[in-house]
Enzyme design. Sequence first.
Site, PDB file in Angstrom:
ATOM      1  N   HIS A 197       4.128  26.984 -20.827  1.00 40.38           N
ATOM      2  CA  HIS A 197       4.828  26.175 -21.603  1.00 40.38           C
ATOM      3  C   HIS A 197       6.433  26.595 -21.329  1.00 40.38           C
ATOM      4  CE1 HIS A 197       6.321  23.609 -24.871  1.00 40.38           C
ATOM      5  NE2 HIS A 197       7.175  24.497 -25.307  1.00 40.38           N
ATOM      6  N   GLY A 227       0.809  -1.288   0.060  1.00 38.73           N
ATOM      7  CA  GLY A 227      -0.112   0.210  -0.009  1.00 38.73           C
ATOM      8  C   GLY A 227       0.882   1.198  -0.043  1.00 38.73           C
ATOM      9  N   GLU A 265       2.324  -9.104  -0.955  1.00 39.50           N
ATOM     10  CA  GLU A 265       1.421  -8.338  -0.995  1.00 39.50           C
ATOM     11  C   GLU A 265       0.155  -9.574  -1.359  1.00 39.50           C
ATOM     12  OE1 GLU A 265      -0.382  -5.097  -0.540  1.00 39.50           O
ATOM     13  OE2 GLU A 265      -2.206  -6.358  -1.040  1.00 39.50           O
TER      14      GLU A 265
HETATM   15  P1  AMP Z   1      -2.690   0.663   3.098  1.00 41.89           P
HETATM   16  O1  AMP Z   1      -4.044   0.706   3.405  1.00 41.89           O
HETATM   17  O2  AMP Z   1      -2.161   1.693   1.835  1.00 41.89           O
HETATM   18  O3  AMP Z   1      -1.586   1.129   4.254  1.00 41.89           O
HETATM   19  O4  AMP Z   1      -1.926  -0.489   2.594  1.00 41.89           O
HETATM   20  C1  AMP Z   1      -1.839  -1.805   3.177  1.00 41.89           C
HETATM   21  C2  AMP Z   1      -1.748  -2.966   2.402  1.00 41.89           C
HETATM   22  O5  AMP Z   1      -1.305  -4.185   2.950  1.00 41.89           O
HETATM   23  C3  AMP Z   1      -2.661  -3.334   1.305  1.00 41.89           C
HETATM   24  O6  AMP Z   1      -2.394  -3.225  -0.168  1.00 41.89           O
HETATM   25  C4  AMP Z   1      -3.232  -4.710   1.804  1.00 41.89           C
HETATM   26  O7  AMP Z   1      -3.895  -5.537   0.794  1.00 41.89           O
HETATM   27  C5  AMP Z   1      -1.800  -5.358   2.412  1.00 41.89           C
HETATM   28  N1  AMP Z   1      -2.055  -6.212   3.330  1.00 41.89           N
HETATM   29  C6  AMP Z   1      -3.041  -6.323   4.402  1.00 41.89           C
HETATM   30  N2  AMP Z   1      -2.746  -7.643   4.950  1.00 41.89           N
HETATM   31  C7  AMP Z   1      -1.652  -8.223   4.465  1.00 41.89           C
HETATM   32  C8  AMP Z   1      -1.112  -9.536   4.834  1.00 41.89           C
HETATM   33  N3  AMP Z   1      -1.341 -10.350   5.653  1.00 41.89           N
HETATM   34  N4  AMP Z   1      -0.092  -9.906   3.646  1.00 41.89           N
HETATM   35  C9  AMP Z   1       0.176  -9.007   2.728  1.00 41.89           C
HETATM   36  N5  AMP Z   1      -0.246  -7.934   2.502  1.00 41.89           N
HETATM   37  C10 AMP Z   1      -1.279  -7.322   3.321  1.00 41.89           C
END
Ligand code: AMP
Length: 486
Positions: free
Chosen positions: A465, A199, A220
């Site tokens: 520009h 994220g 991820e």
């Molecule tokens: P954010 O909400 O932008 O901080 O992103 C958090 C990220 O972590 C998201 O892309 C989620 O899909 C990912 N995420 C959450 N839980 C897990 C997990 N157990 N393993 C891998 N990625 C995860």
Amino acid sequence: MPRSFDVAVIGAGPGGYVAAIRCAQLGLSTVCIDEWKNPQGKPSLGGTCLNVGCIPSKALLESSENYERAAHKFAAHGIKVEGLSVDIPVMMSRKDKIVAAFTGGVAMLLKKNKVASLHGRGTLLRSIEEHGDNNSGWQIEVKNGETVDTVEAKHVIIATGSAPRSLPFAQIDNQRILDNAGALALTEAPRRLGVIGAGVIGLEMGSLWRRLGSEVTILEALPTLLPAADEQVAKEALKIFTRGSGLVINTDIRISGIQTSEASIAVEYVNAQDKEGNVQKLEVDKLIIAVGRVPNTAGLGADNVGLKLDNRGFIEVDSDCRTNLPNIYAVGDVVRGPMLAHKASEEGVAVAENIAGQAGHVNLDTIPWVIYTSPEIAWVGKNEQELKAAGIQYKAGQFPFMANGRARALGETGGFVKVLADATNDRILGIHMIGPYVSEMIAEAVTAMEFAASSEDIARIVHAHPSLSEVLHEAALAVDKRAIHI
Ligand code: AMP
Ligand code: FAD
């Protein structure tokens, strides 16, 4: 007798301290309660954003980007750099000075506006009932170690923010397994760095340490990175971030365990696409957990007063940030909506103005998102997958930075701008950017959407520009298939 105020704000992050200042500007007697301590054990205002979030991360991203430019990009300009090295403790101390200037600045602003500042944990104790069941305010306990104070306030604004979400099998010690605070305080670049979560925070932290020399692997759970972004932008980001010796990003994985030994941290995972379920192992020296953030309501006393939380633990609020209780409001990361500092601040301002009898309002549909990777990513409004899911007919216009003179001069030609406009009336529904300095360019897109502009409006505005803003101009022209330079 407890001290009595018109407004008590709990939390001094960008939601809370901004709300407190606006209340004071409007003539309301205000107290701001905050429990944050810096690593030296001193009270430090500004919440996550100033202490361990937006500000320190941007300071370090800028430093590491300068290093990256000197190491890999200056040569193309004919600038030779010999004996280049990086002093991470100096980089960290520059970051710490920036943080200290801002956290001290918040203390000064509160004082200047005559906001009383109390250090300690604020807990809602009870409603003050003057005439039978008529609520005439709230009593709040402020606990700082053994010292306990009590204040009363007619109105309460809760701005207690969020904390890193943890994984059950990964104990964060901020030595080897790190959250954002630990990731922003390393004194050397680990040789092998793992990041769980692609994220916003995971990508920013991964980019930062890769530029400083770490081999970075991001794991991820979802099939794509940046689930909140437009799919085409996320795809372009994946392509650019993983090019050459960039980030390694493994998506669609399920972590099955994490083992720590003296030699390494081993993350075991399976790829969801692997029918045989082969367990793979990532061995790293440090591991950053960046799997999202959870609302901070521990110790707030929600149960004491019957404050309603939703099933994910966020304080339930209406569109004006009113909770289920009279005169109690909640803003920022602790309520629904994007976890962004400017969203928290604007909600704080709107609530202060509503308490003072004005008509404060925040348009959640035009909150800009920015990710400070290289290239940067920014957007406002709806993305293509959201428009498709809602069955809205739209036209898309897109233009690449590659065809822009200023981007060429900068040597930053990756990415594009995409404008999405309603197919029937041309009103802009969303603008998505990946490219150089789009964190700054997005402001024009937000202004346009706030003024309910059409793509034709942007197409008719004169853009300087050569400037990066011409890419937005051309993308708006492209909605009507009349971009000039492509
Ligand atoms: P954010 O909400 O932008 O901080 O992103 C958090 C990220 O972590 C998201 O892309 C989620 O899909 C990912 N995420 C959450 N839980 C897990 C997990 N157990 N393993 C891998 N990625 C995860
Ligand atoms: P917070 O900033 O979390 O502040 C809450 C405050 O309340 C804290 O000081 C906390 O100690 C205090 N508190 C909590 N409970 C109590 C209690 N009971 N009593 C007293 N005090 C209490 N956002 C952006 O917009 N741009 C960015 O570039 C960006 N970068 C980020 C980078 C990182 C690494 C992280 C972690 C976050 C980033 N964010 C960014 C998100 C941003 O930091 C948050 O959205 C923002 O801080 C939320 O503000 P807030 O006021 O709601 O809460």
